[in-house]
Design an enzyme around this catalytic site. Structure first.
Site, short mmCIF file in Angstrom:
data_model
loop_
_atom_site.label_atom_id
_atom_site.label_comp_id
_atom_site.label_asym_id
_atom_site.label_seq_id
_atom_site.Cartn_x
_atom_site.Cartn_y
_atom_site.Cartn_z
N CYS A 174 23.30 -2.70 2.51
CA CYS A 174 22.06 -2.27 3.17
C CYS A 174 20.84 -2.67 2.36
CB CYS A 174 22.06 -0.77 3.43
SG CYS A 174 23.22 -0.27 4.68
N ASP A 187 13.77 8.47 -3.13
CA ASP A 187 15.09 8.38 -2.51
C ASP A 187 16.12 8.72 -3.59
OD1 ASP A 187 17.60 7.59 -1.68
OD2 ASP A 187 16.94 5.68 -0.83
N LYS A 197 27.20 12.07 -0.74
CA LYS A 197 27.35 11.25 -1.94
C LYS A 197 27.45 12.12 -3.19
CE LYS A 197 24.56 7.51 0.00
NZ LYS A 197 25.41 6.33 0.24
N HIS A 240 16.92 0.56 -0.21
CA HIS A 240 17.96 0.62 0.84
C HIS A 240 17.25 0.54 2.19
CE1 HIS A 240 21.01 2.63 3.36
NE2 HIS A 240 21.88 2.35 2.43
N GLN A 251 21.33 8.22 -4.51
CA GLN A 251 22.28 7.79 -5.54
C GLN A 251 22.14 8.58 -6.83
OE1 GLN A 251 24.79 5.82 -5.17
NE2 GLN A 251 24.30 4.95 -3.17
C1 LIG Z 1 19.80 4.32 -2.27
C2 LIG Z 1 20.21 4.86 -0.94
N1 LIG Z 1 19.29 5.36 -0.12
C3 LIG Z 1 19.61 5.85 1.08
C4 LIG Z 1 20.90 5.87 1.54
C5 LIG Z 1 21.18 6.40 2.91
O1 LIG Z 1 21.89 7.57 2.85
P1 LIG Z 1 22.48 8.22 4.18
O2 LIG Z 1 23.21 7.14 4.88
O3 LIG Z 1 23.37 9.30 3.67
O4 LIG Z 1 21.35 8.75 4.97
C6 LIG Z 1 21.90 5.35 0.72
C7 LIG Z 1 23.30 5.34 1.20
O5 LIG Z 1 23.99 4.36 1.19
C8 LIG Z 1 21.55 4.84 -0.54
O6 LIG Z 1 22.48 4.32 -1.34
#
Ligand SMILES: Cc1ncc(COP(=O)(O)O)c(C=O)c1O
Lengths: 151, 410
Positions: free
Chosen positions: B367, B202, B228, B123, B205
């Protein structure tokens, strides 16, 4: 109640399926690109400018039915127009897709974009190619982006 | 499935509504999950009954707020099986957590010639902070590739080639938000440890979807977003091994993160307070802990099975019943994320039309622009399932996509 056939009128579906002037223009002397960083859509518009007249115009890119059809319709409507005329047409389009109000009596097939105003998330799709074209015609080197307050 | 599952849908009041004249089918859970009443109540009750600033107060409300805030840290440590609450830093979310590591750890520890290893499926939030760090320090970025084709799996055969001793930190996603791939996190962490590289996982998800045990996984840092996983927006956490957090300089300066301040010099509080400058997000942290209780009442193993069952069913039915559809990601062992491409229909048009049927999807690059490019796509549509989704909602998804496909391709 919004109706999908308002948004996706047959003119839009037709131009999405068979975009007009969809090619690189070998004689172009201006190129403008527009991208929507929120969704990754990208349009490149090629213009051959003679004086201040858009002698020829074409486009290529990836985008949704709205952005593709809008850009396709645009190429038909801007061919042969001066930059000032093109800007006036765009002003009408902007009003149309943001309010649904037709600026002039005769917008011809551009009026098919009227349904867009019911879908605020899609307004930027409809204006993407126009930004690229006007940037190209005005010789601005920077790519158009949808993230501008002018949207 | 235990008794807590019986009224799951009723736990989420937002689900009971009509959208564009149809009952809402919410399939955008990878973007953010809905919140159960107990979390909404925790948030409201905090403001109704306990609201006060933490740490600095002596009065009753302040002590109550402080107690609940620190109890949330203990809850989070337990949720992840961290060694101690001091390994939990509350942040604004995954993005914030990753930036914290990239700045506080990265600036201090990287030099030109060092390598930051990422994967091709990250992401933007686990990509851009490392690009910025590389620019600041002269370290280089390197990528573990995704195999060719649509499965989206990491090319683990390449791991020995890219995970060399120059790699100082390896940041990867546990579950892909675009392809639904579940990466073998423990295996990747073990491999990194062998070359002396730290790991950043990370878990945006995965945290609310799979059982997570940071010690079994063997990661050094792990980033989580509350929103999430049934928690509020604007809150998340960073897990970090205590010795690492202790050795890191602060990320932001301000109140609460110091032990003493003089006009020209200050001493830092120990971790985790060192990383929580200013008044923290007290209410959301407390509500996040309530979300953890909710998820554990259902059981994360059961949630994972539910997600996987729905994803597998959606995968099979879409492939069978929607002509020409291209589904990304692996057929098996996947999370609840199902991304697809309908031939001749752009993702935005899919999402706009589905919305008219009350079905909430997401369309775009998720993203994840570099991965999209690699797959030869500019965007996909995505349905992502969570604990409150049902098989009947997959019926609605299938029927909607059939209708869209017919509308556009005639
Ligand atoms: C795999 C992954 N990493 C990071 C993020 C970023 O999360 P946040 O926007 O809550 O900081 C997301 C959110 O869409 C994600 O799906």
């Amino acid at each position: 109640m919004q109706d999908l056939t308002d948004l996706y009128q047959s003119v839009i579906l037709d131009h999405n399926r068979r975009p007009r002037n969809y090619s690189v223009l070998p004689t172009a002397n201006r190129v403008g690109s527009g991208n929507n960083p929120m969704c990754g859509d990208q349009m490149t518009v090629y213009v051959r400018l003679e004086g201040d007249r858009i002698a020829d115009i074409s486009f290529q890119g990836s985008g949704c039915a709205i952005s593709k059809a809008s850009t396709s319709l645009m190429t038909i409507n801007l061919k042969g127009k001066t930059i000032a005329e093109a800007e006036a047409i765009y002003a009408g389009i902007h009003q149309l897709v943001t309010t649904g109000q037709v600026a002039e009596d005769d917008m011809s097939d551009l009026a098919a974009l009227a349904g867009v105003h019911q879908f605020p998330a899609r307004i930027k799709c409809a204006t993407l190619g126009w930004h690229a074209a006007l940037n190209a015609a005005k010789g601005e080197a920077t790519p158009a982006t949808t993230e501008k307050p002018s949207d | 499935m235990n008794a807590a599952w019986k009224n799951v849908r009723a736990d989420f009041p937002i689900l009971d509504q009509q959208v564009n004249g149809h009952p809402l089918v919410y399939l955008d859970n990878a973007a953010t999950s809905q919140k159960p009443s107990c979390v909404i109540d925790a948030l409201a009750n905090y403001y109704r009954k306990d609201n006060a600033n933490v740490h600095r107060g002596i009065h009753t409300l302040s002590m109550r707020a402080t107690f609940a805030y620190e109890a949330a840290r203990e809850r989070a440590a337990k949720f992840l099986n961290a060694a101690e609450p001091g390994e939990i830093v509350f942040t604004a979310g995954t993005t914030d957590s990753i930036n914290l590591v990239a700045n506080a750890w990265g600036d201090e520890n990287l030099k030109p010639g060092d390598v930051i290893l990422l994967t091709e499926m990250e992401h933007h939030s686990n990509l851009v902070p490392w690009q910025l760090l590389a620019r600041r320090t002269g370290a280089k970025l390197r990528y573990l590739p995704v195999v060719a084709g649509d499965t989206g799996l990491l090319d683990l055969a390449q791991l020995p080639t890219v995970l060399t001793p120059e790699v100082k930190i390896f940041a990867f996603t546990h579950v892909s938000n675009t392809l639904g791939v579940i990466n073998p996190a423990a295996e990747l962490c073990a491999a990194a440890k062998k070359v002396g590289a730290l790991t950043v996982v990370d878990a945006a998800q995965s945290a609310g979807h799979l059982p997570l045990d940071v010690r079994a996984m063997g990661c050094d840092f792990l980033a989580v977003s509350g929103h999430k996983m049934c928690g509020p927006t604007g809150v998340g956490l960073l897990y970090g091994r205590k010795t690492l957090l202790d050795a890191m300089p602060p990320y932001r300066g301000g109140g609460s993160m110091i032990s003493s301040v003089e006009y020209f010099e200050s001493k830092w509080a120990p971790a985790p307070a060192k990383f929580e400058a200013g008044t923290p997000n007290i209410a959301d942290v407390i509500a996040l802990a309530r979300a953890m209780d909710y998820l554990d009442d259902l059981g994360r193993e059961a949630i994972a099975q539910h997600d996987e069952k729905l994803a597998a069913l959606a995968y099979a039915r879409l492939l069978d019943e929607v002509p020409g559809i291209r589904i990304l990601g692996p057929a098996h062992h996947r999370s609840g994320v199902v991304s697809f491409d309908l031939p001749g229909v752009h993702a935005h048009d899919v999402v706009t039309m589905a919305d008219q049927e009350g079905v909430a999807l997401r369309g775009g690059h998720h993203c994840n622009q570099p991965l999209m490019k690699k797959l030869g796509l500019s965007s996909t549509s995505r349905a992502s399932f969570y604990l409150y989704n049902t098989e009947a909602e997959i019926d609605r998804l299938v029927a909607t996509l059939q209708k869209i496909s017919k509308f556009f391709t005639g």
